[in-house]
Design a protein around this motif. Structure first.
Motif, mmCIF file in Angstrom:
data_model
loop_
_atom_site.group_PDB
_atom_site.id
_atom_site.type_symbol
_atom_site.label_atom_id
_atom_site.label_comp_id
_atom_site.label_asym_id
_atom_site.label_seq_id
_atom_site.Cartn_x
_atom_site.Cartn_y
_atom_site.Cartn_z
ATOM 1 N N ASP A 63 0.837 -1.189 0.000
ATOM 2 C CA ASP A 63 0.000 0.000 0.000
ATOM 3 C C ASP A 63 0.877 1.246 0.000
ATOM 4 O O ASP A 63 2.110 1.155 0.039
ATOM 5 C CB ASP A 63 -0.977 0.003 1.184
ATOM 6 C CG ASP A 63 -0.299 0.081 2.548
ATOM 7 O OD1 ASP A 63 0.798 0.658 2.665
ATOM 8 O OD2 ASP A 63 -0.881 -0.438 3.525
ATOM 9 N N ALA A 64 0.254 2.408 -0.035
ATOM 10 C CA ALA A 64 1.001 3.657 -0.205
ATOM 11 C C ALA A 64 2.016 3.878 0.908
ATOM 12 O O ALA A 64 3.177 4.218 0.649
ATOM 13 C CB ALA A 64 0.032 4.829 -0.276
ATOM 14 N N ASP A 65 1.606 3.694 2.153
ATOM 15 C CA ASP A 65 2.513 3.952 3.270
ATOM 16 C C ASP A 65 3.636 2.924 3.337
ATOM 17 O O ASP A 65 4.780 3.259 3.645
ATOM 18 C CB ASP A 65 1.735 3.974 4.591
ATOM 19 C CG ASP A 65 0.835 5.197 4.710
ATOM 20 O OD1 ASP A 65 1.038 6.158 3.939
ATOM 21 O OD2 ASP A 65 -0.067 5.191 5.563
ATOM 22 N N GLN A 66 3.315 1.669 3.053
ATOM 23 C CA GLN A 66 4.360 0.632 3.022
ATOM 24 C C GLN A 66 5.376 0.938 1.937
ATOM 25 O O GLN A 66 6.582 0.809 2.149
ATOM 26 C CB GLN A 66 3.722 -0.740 2.781
ATOM 27 C CG GLN A 66 2.916 -1.286 3.938
ATOM 28 C CD GLN A 66 2.155 -2.546 3.548
ATOM 29 O OE1 GLN A 66 1.708 -2.711 2.400
ATOM 30 N NE2 GLN A 66 2.009 -3.455 4.498
ATOM 31 N N ALA A 67 4.908 1.317 0.767
ATOM 32 C CA ALA A 67 5.814 1.630 -0.334
ATOM 33 C C ALA A 67 6.672 2.844 -0.002
ATOM 34 O O ALA A 67 7.879 2.869 -0.301
ATOM 35 C CB ALA A 67 5.021 1.876 -1.614
ATOM 36 N N ALA A 68 6.082 3.849 0.633
ATOM 37 C CA ALA A 68 6.824 5.070 0.957
ATOM 38 C C ALA A 68 8.005 4.782 1.861
ATOM 39 O O ALA A 68 9.069 5.397 1.729
ATOM 40 C CB ALA A 68 5.894 6.085 1.608
ATOM 41 N N ARG A 69 7.847 3.830 2.779
ATOM 42 C CA ARG A 69 8.931 3.519 3.713
ATOM 43 C C ARG A 69 10.174 2.999 3.013
ATOM 44 O O ARG A 69 11.281 3.083 3.547
ATOM 45 C CB ARG A 69 8.445 2.514 4.764
ATOM 46 C CG ARG A 69 7.512 3.140 5.799
ATOM 47 C CD ARG A 69 7.349 2.243 7.002
ATOM 48 N NE ARG A 69 6.517 1.083 6.709
ATOM 49 C CZ ARG A 69 5.193 1.045 6.846
ATOM 50 N NH1 ARG A 69 4.535 2.127 7.268
ATOM 51 N NH2 ARG A 69 4.518 -0.047 6.582
ATOM 52 N N HIS A 70 10.019 2.466 1.830
ATOM 53 C CA HIS A 70 11.162 1.948 1.081
ATOM 54 C C HIS A 70 11.960 3.049 0.389
ATOM 55 O O HIS A 70 12.971 2.767 -0.249
ATOM 56 C CB HIS A 70 10.701 0.914 0.055
ATOM 57 C CG HIS A 70 10.314 -0.400 0.655
ATOM 58 N ND1 HIS A 70 11.245 -1.300 1.145
ATOM 59 C CD2 HIS A 70 9.101 -0.959 0.872
ATOM 60 C CE1 HIS A 70 10.621 -2.356 1.611
ATOM 61 N NE2 HIS A 70 9.316 -2.177 1.464
ATOM 62 N N PHE A 71 11.530 4.286 0.509
ATOM 63 C CA PHE A 71 12.259 5.397 -0.101
ATOM 64 C C PHE A 71 13.195 6.077 0.887
ATOM 65 O O PHE A 71 13.683 7.168 0.622
ATOM 66 C CB PHE A 71 11.278 6.403 -0.690
ATOM 67 C CG PHE A 71 10.680 5.975 -1.993
ATOM 68 C CD1 PHE A 71 11.170 6.462 -3.194
ATOM 69 C CD2 PHE A 71 9.637 5.064 -2.032
ATOM 70 C CE1 PHE A 71 10.623 6.065 -4.409
ATOM 71 C CE2 PHE A 71 9.078 4.652 -3.234
ATOM 72 C CZ PHE A 71 9.578 5.152 -4.423
#
Length: 383
Positions: free
Chosen positions: A59-67
């Motif tokens: 999801d959006a928040d999970q993906a953001a953490r990878h940045f």
């Protein structure tokens, strides 16, 4: 000299440019796309080994953490257009999708990047976007009430200018870093671009002798770790693990990797495994005890300083056994650099994020100028 006028000019017809073109044109804005090569979506066609990994199942928040440190910047964009919405839109354009669960990736069911590129271009054209291919922008400059993009054959005047030129990776697709000097010419801060998501080179012959072996290990470079497959190659390391951490080499200058070959087994569990094997009747050879390819076991034994590369386990002295376990849990791999932009999937570096409105991607000091994708100083994981 030819002059074109349009409300919105998009420079670059890659994934970002094609998507933006469809959105802008569908909103009723006169939209013109400039592409330097003779076709749209060249990098789309080569992505994912020509299979085109579309998005992630996160999801959006999970993906953001990878940045990494850019997670706060990218989160509003990922929430505004979530990975799930990207997948749904692609499917609405007639491209069925599938999931590779192990790596949270979404691909077209056809494994055809061409199908994806065609769908994106068709969507933009049907929305009303116009395209000029083989039109290389030479520079940009602000004017009263808008922007001008200069071409060899003329210029384009627009109210809003969207830069989707890509970075410097895979230059054969046309991404040769054109946008960075344009941004610098405006007095904007640009972090020097370096290759990212790129295979790593090693000067160690023993590393290259392991060519073809893949392990599901945990790689560490500096303070960063990544649990993803690691592939030994004739030049060094490749695969999702090394490529995800490659900017620690290209950007931070680190020159050593540590590879935990058995991340699901603790140091103490390995010790107990070897002690138990040593106590068996007719003690087994080392390579038959460890769940790793024999060539890799022998390389680890050599790095641990064992006198034999595949000894009977009961013939390994305690001190040597401890060195062996240390290497199994953190194999020292020297790194000499990366394979460069030619092999990089993306570019790290670019326009400093502090100069961009994270909710619109408009440059703060340059009203009407918007910057997207690899021109920004942010890098996510592979896929």
């Amino acid at each position: 000299m030819t002059e074109h006028s349009t409300e919105i000019c998009i420079v670059g017809a890659g994934a970002a440019g094609l998507w933006a073109a469809a959105v802008c044109a569908r909103s009723g804005k006169d939209t013109l796309v400039l592409e330097k090569t003779s076709r749209t979506g060249s990098k789309v066609l080569s992505s994912g080994g020509s299979r085109c990994n579309l998005t992630t199942t996160l999801d959006a928040d999970q993906a953001a953490r990878h940045f990494g440190q850019a997670h706060d910047f990218i989160r509003p964009a990922l929430r505004a257009l979530t990975p799930q919405q990207v997948r749904a839109r692609i499917e609405a354009l007639g491209v069925a999708t599938k999931v590779e669960v192990e790596f949270e990736k979404v691909f077209p069911a056809s494994d055809s990047a061409l199908q994806v590129r065609n769908a994106l271009e068709r969507d933009a054209r049907e929305a009303g976007a116009r395209f000029l291919v083989s039109s290389q922008v030479q520079g940009i400059e602000p004017t009263e009430g808008g922007w001008v993009a200069t071409l060899p054959q003329g210029r384009v005047c627009c109210r809003r200018l969207l830069l989707c030129t890509g970075g410097k990776s895979y230059p054969r697709t046309g991404t040769t870093g054109d946008g960075y000097p344009w941004l610098r010419s405006l007095g904007l801060k640009v972090v020097d671009p370096v290759p990212a998501l790129v295979p790593l080179a090693s000067p160690a012959p023993w590393v290259r002798e392991l060519t073809g072996i893949t392990v599901d290990g945990e790689l560490r470079i500096g303070k960063r770790r990544r649990r993803r497959p690691v592939l030994f190659t004739h030049k060094g390391l490749s695969g999702p693990g090394p490529m995800d951490l490659s900017d620690a080499v290209t950007r931070d200058g680190l020159r050593e990797a540590r590879l935990d070959l058995l991340p699901d087994t603790s140091w103490e569990e390995l010790r107990d495994l070897l002690v138990s094997a040593a106590g068996r009747s007719g003690s087994p050879a080392l390579a038959s005890v460890l769940p790793l390819p024999r060539r890799l076991v022998e390389a680890v034994a050599r790095q641990a300083g064992l006198s034999e590369l595949n000894p009977r386990v009961n013939q390994i002295p305690k001190a040597a056994r401890h060195r062996l376990i240390d290497e199994l849990k953190g194999l020292h791999i020297p790194i000499s650099g990366s394979l460069g932009f030619e092999k990089a999937e993306v570019t790290a570096g670019g326009l400093d994020l502090s100069q961009v409105h994270r909710t619109t991607m408009e440059v703060k000091r340059c009203p009407g100028l918007y910057v997207f994708g690899e021109l920004l100083d942010l890098t996510g994981p592979i896929g």
